[in-house]
Scaffold this active site. Structure first.
Site, PDB file in Angstrom:
ATOM      1  N   LEU A  43       0.839  -1.203   0.000  1.00 32.59           N
ATOM      2  CA  LEU A  43       0.000   0.000   0.000  1.00 32.59           C
ATOM      3  C   LEU A  43       0.871   1.249   0.000  1.00 32.59           C
ATOM      4  O   LEU A  43       1.870   1.335   0.701  1.00 32.59           O
ATOM      5  CB  LEU A  43      -0.932   0.016   1.209  1.00 32.59           C
ATOM      6  N   ALA A  44       0.439   2.228  -0.802  1.00 27.84           N
ATOM      7  CA  ALA A  44       1.216   3.456  -0.906  1.00 27.84           C
ATOM      8  C   ALA A  44       0.877   4.395   0.260  1.00 27.84           C
ATOM      9  O   ALA A  44      -0.219   4.357   0.800  1.00 27.84           O
ATOM     10  CB  ALA A  44       0.921   4.138  -2.234  1.00 27.84           C
ATOM     11  N   CYS A  45       1.865   5.204   0.602  1.00 29.33           N
ATOM     12  CA  CYS A  45       1.693   6.234   1.622  1.00 29.33           C
ATOM     13  C   CYS A  45       0.556   7.149   1.198  1.00 29.33           C
ATOM     14  O   CYS A  45       0.473   7.479   0.028  1.00 29.33           O
ATOM     15  CB  CYS A  45       3.004   7.017   1.747  1.00 29.33           C
ATOM     16  N   PRO A  46      -0.352   7.616   2.030  1.00 33.63           N
ATOM     17  CA  PRO A  46      -0.402   7.414   3.483  1.00 33.63           C
ATOM     18  C   PRO A  46      -1.405   6.341   3.885  1.00 33.63           C
ATOM     19  O   PRO A  46      -1.871   6.346   4.997  1.00 33.63           O
ATOM     20  CB  PRO A  46      -0.876   8.782   3.951  1.00 33.63           C
ATOM     21  N   LYS A  47      -1.710   5.436   2.984  1.00 35.68           N
ATOM     22  CA  LYS A  47      -2.710   4.399   3.226  1.00 35.68           C
ATOM     23  C   LYS A  47      -2.504   3.620   4.532  1.00 35.68           C
ATOM     24  O   LYS A  47      -3.437   3.504   5.338  1.00 35.68           O
ATOM     25  CB  LYS A  47      -2.742   3.421   2.036  1.00 35.68           C
TER      26      LYS A  47
END
Lengths: 200, 85
Positions: A9-13
């Site tokens: 998962l990509a930031c800020p997920k």
């Protein structure tokens, strides 16, 4: 123990999901799995900011973070949290380091600063705090040409702080017209606790 | 309720010059950004109270202030009315 898989998962997920999950829990432990150091940093920083204890282990490039949410038994056990963190205050802190805006001609810089502070009074998003340092303190003391705008900002809940060392240096300590005097510890604290600091 | 006069200029220098002229004459004048309704470019204008209308018009006539336009603003926010005079 609940487990939250944030691999890939990509930031800020990861932080958002962790926050949601923790909010839904009364108490107990939550394991968050992330696959990069930045995500690990962000999640642990978040846990810390909320007063949760945590520990993490690294294995095969994955980070397993265990966050403990404890229901405080009484007020004494309740960790001291920063007001901004609890309220989710999104307002920025603005640091004004000079009486002029931008580098170059000071006459223009002075006009731009007046224009900026006036525009700020009409902005939808207000800063939580404005900190004036160095020659910035000339804007909060006698002779300031932006005092009316600053008063408008203060009346809308903006905290106005002037650096005491700077007031002293410029001989303006007795001439403060608005807000209060602060020191470097408070300045550091305000900036570090702000979601965003704008330096002018 | 909130009614004021706005002087706009063709150049930043004219705005800054007008600011010092008003200051010398002890007429209140506040440097403000030119509202987007008037121009999209980054410009400086001067806001002053309605009671200074005559004095300002006089200074313009005398060539002490070189302005572009003169506006009356009434109200705040999106509902404000802008009238050029």
């Amino acid at each position: 123990m609940k487990r939250l898989d944030c691999k890939g998962l990509a930031c800020p997920k990861p932080v958002i999901l962790t926050k949601k999950e923790l909010e839904a829990m009364d108490s107990g432990e939550l394991e968050v799995v992330v696959d990069n150091e930045t995500a690990k940093e962000n999640v642990t920083k978040f846990a810390k900011s909320q007063g949760y204890s945590f520990e993490y282990t690294e294995k095969d490039g994955l980070y397993y973070i265990i966050i403990k949410k404890v229901q405080p038994k009484d007020a004494e056990e309740c960790p001291v949290m920063d007001f901004d963190v609890i309220s989710g205050d999104k307002r920025p802190v603005i640091l004004i380091g000079s009486n002029v805006l931008g580098k170059g001609d000071d006459r223009l810089g002075s006009a731009l600063m007046k224009s900026y502070i006036y525009a700020l009074t009409e902005s939808d998003v207000m800063p939580s705090t404005m900190i004036f340092i160095n020659s910035g303190v000339k804007l909060t003391t006698e002779g300031s040409e932006v005092i009316d705008s600053l008063k408008t900002l203060e009346s809308q809940g903006v905290e106005i702080l002037s650096c005491g060392t700077c007031l002293d240096f410029y001989g303006l300590k007795e001439k403060l017209l608005i807000g209060s005097i602060t020191n470097m510890y408070t300045i550091v604290e305000k900036m570090n606790n702000a979601p965003n600091t704008i330096k002018l | 309720m909130d009614k004021y006069l706005l002087i706009t200029f063709n150049s930043t220098n004219f705005a800054m010059q007008a600011e010092s002229v008003l200051k010398e004459l002890d007429i209140d004048g506040q440097i403000v950004p030119t509202p987007r309704e008037i121009t999209l470019s980054c410009g400086l204008s001067i806001r002053t109270s309605m009671e200074n209308l005559e004095k300002v018009q006089n200074l313009i006539k005398l060539g002490k202030i070189t302005n572009k336009s003169l506006y009356v603003f009434e109200g705040v926010g999106k509902d404000r009315a802008i009238k050029e005079i």
